[in-house]
Write an enzyme that holds these catalytic residues in place. Structure first.
Site, PDB file in Angstrom:
ATOM      1  N   THR A 172       0.838  -1.207   0.000  1.00  0.00           N
ATOM      2  CA  THR A 172       0.000   0.000   0.000  1.00  0.00           C
ATOM      3  C   THR A 172       0.870   1.253   0.000  1.00  0.00           C
ATOM      4  OG1 THR A 172      -0.085  -0.179   2.409  1.00  0.00           O
ATOM      5  CG2 THR A 172      -1.944  -1.085   1.193  1.00  0.00           C
ATOM      6  N   SER A 190       8.002   7.443   7.409  1.00  0.00           N
ATOM      7  CA  SER A 190       6.701   6.960   6.984  1.00  0.00           C
ATOM      8  C   SER A 190       6.740   6.725   5.483  1.00  0.00           C
ATOM      9  CB  SER A 190       5.614   7.970   7.319  1.00  0.00           C
ATOM     10  OG  SER A 190       5.632   8.995   6.367  1.00  0.00           O
ATOM     11  N   LYS A 191       5.627   6.169   5.009  1.00  0.00           N
ATOM     12  CA  LYS A 191       5.537   5.861   3.585  1.00  0.00           C
ATOM     13  C   LYS A 191       5.660   7.125   2.729  1.00  0.00           C
ATOM     14  CE  LYS A 191       3.030   1.676   4.464  1.00  0.00           C
ATOM     15  NZ  LYS A 191       1.839   0.907   4.551  1.00  0.00           N
ATOM     16  N   ARG A 192       5.484   8.270   3.365  1.00  0.00           N
ATOM     17  CA  ARG A 192       5.548   9.522   2.600  1.00  0.00           C
ATOM     18  C   ARG A 192       6.975  10.040   2.413  1.00  0.00           C
ATOM     19  NH1 ARG A 192       1.092   9.493   5.421  1.00  0.00           N
ATOM     20  NH2 ARG A 192       2.052  10.346   7.284  1.00  0.00           N
TER      21      ARG A 192
END
Ligand code: GLU
Length: 315
Positions: A12, A254-256
């Site tokens: 994701t 984080s994924k960001r």
């Protein structure tokens, strides 16, 4: 018993250096004990899964030097090993069977998020939202049938009161009280998607996983998972939760964080061996410059792994 570790990426969002470090530590722990290693794709949350990302994540883990004898092959995508399928999206039948096995420990819940928020104060841990106040725990058959006419139910676990204590091989003695913090938690959402808490237990048990090393943000979840292991009569793995990796500015990765993503580092031509060296050194393990992962197995010792948050000096 032969040990087995695992890494379970969710397609994701991009894998970042924090995920890479978790994978490396889990792999070193399993291999240092002569164990096998399983790769599992946690693609349950279909609306959030990004097409093609699972395959790329496997290639990136392969690029780092992680090897697995069970799980989807990073090149062909075919499952290696006999305990698959290794993609959660293909394991619905196993989760359905677990719901049946849980029997009366499971009940239908018709509450909306807004109703739960309105009915419960004070709020529980941030990531889990408010504690579920048990609104639907004792609905009768007729009430459930009536509500099902207008709304599909979620399924929740009746959480017994009292704390769950366990030993974490990195963080020591732990105790959480799921009943007091999250309450009866969701096993299957109203849209039919199975919850991580249930899937991870069913999969780790079915795949013969004996040791779970992951980030310490999952410590409270471990108590919920132990509850499920007990209710289902499954054998619990050993637990080790490593501190998180923070960016140079001190925020949790984080994924960001594009700069710290494995895809960006790989595209920039970075040497995976150098990343492994840095992540090991940062974690309190011998630096061993120029050595690949396989050369680090003999010197790995779980107690040496840093317990607290570690901070990257640069991406
Ligand atoms: N798929 C989960 C994640 O990416 C892994 C959780 C676990 O290791 O149990 O956070």
């Amino acid at each position: 018993m032969i040990e087995r570790g695992r890494f379970a990426p969710s397609p994701t969002g991009e894998l970042h250096l924090g995920n890479a470090r978790t994978a490396i530590l889990a792999w070193l722990w399993a291999r240092s004990e002569g164990g096998g290693f399983t790769m599992r794709v946690e693609d349950l949350d279909r609306p959030r899964v990004r097409p093609g990302l699972a395959r790329r994540q496997l290639e990136e883990l392969d690029w780092l030097g992680i090897t697995w004898d069970e799980g989807p092959d990073s090149r062909t995508g075919d499952d290696l090993g006999a305990r698959g399928p290794y993609r959660q999206s293909e394991r619905t039948a196993q989760y359905e069977a677990a719901l049946v096995a849980l029997g009366d420990h499971v009940y239908q819940c018709f509450c909306s998020r807004a109703e739960i928020a309105a009915a419960s104060a004070p709020h529980g841990p941030q990531d889990d939202g408010p504690r579920y106040p048990g609104t639907c725990a004792h609905l009768g058959r007729a009430q459930r049938a009536e509500r099902r006419r207008t709304r599909a139910p979620a399924l929740r676990l009746r959480v017994p009161p009292g704390p769950i204590a366990f030993h974490d091989e990195l963080q020591g003695a732990q105790e959480f009280d799921p009943g007091a913090t999250v309450g009866d938690f969701v096993l299957r959402r109203a849209d039919g998607i199975f919850a991580y808490q249930l899937a991870v237990v069913i999969d780790d048990a079915a795949m013969g996983v004996t040791q779970v090393l992951r980030g310490e943000d999952l410590l409270p979840s471990t108590a919920r998972q132990i509850l499920l292991y007990r209710l289902l009569g499954l054998r619990e793995p050993r637990w080790a939760h490593a501190g998180l990796v923070a960016s140079a500015s001190g925020e949790r990765l984080s994924k960001r964080d594009r700069a710290a993503s494995l895809s960006a580092l790989r595209a920039a031509g970075r040497d995976p061996g150098e990343l492994v060296t840095r992540l090991c050194a940062l974690s309190g393990l011998p630096e061993l410059p120029g050595r690949g992962l396989a050369d680090r197995v003999s010197t790995f010792a779980l107690p040496r792994v840093a317990r607290g948050t570690v901070r990257l000096d640069r991406p």
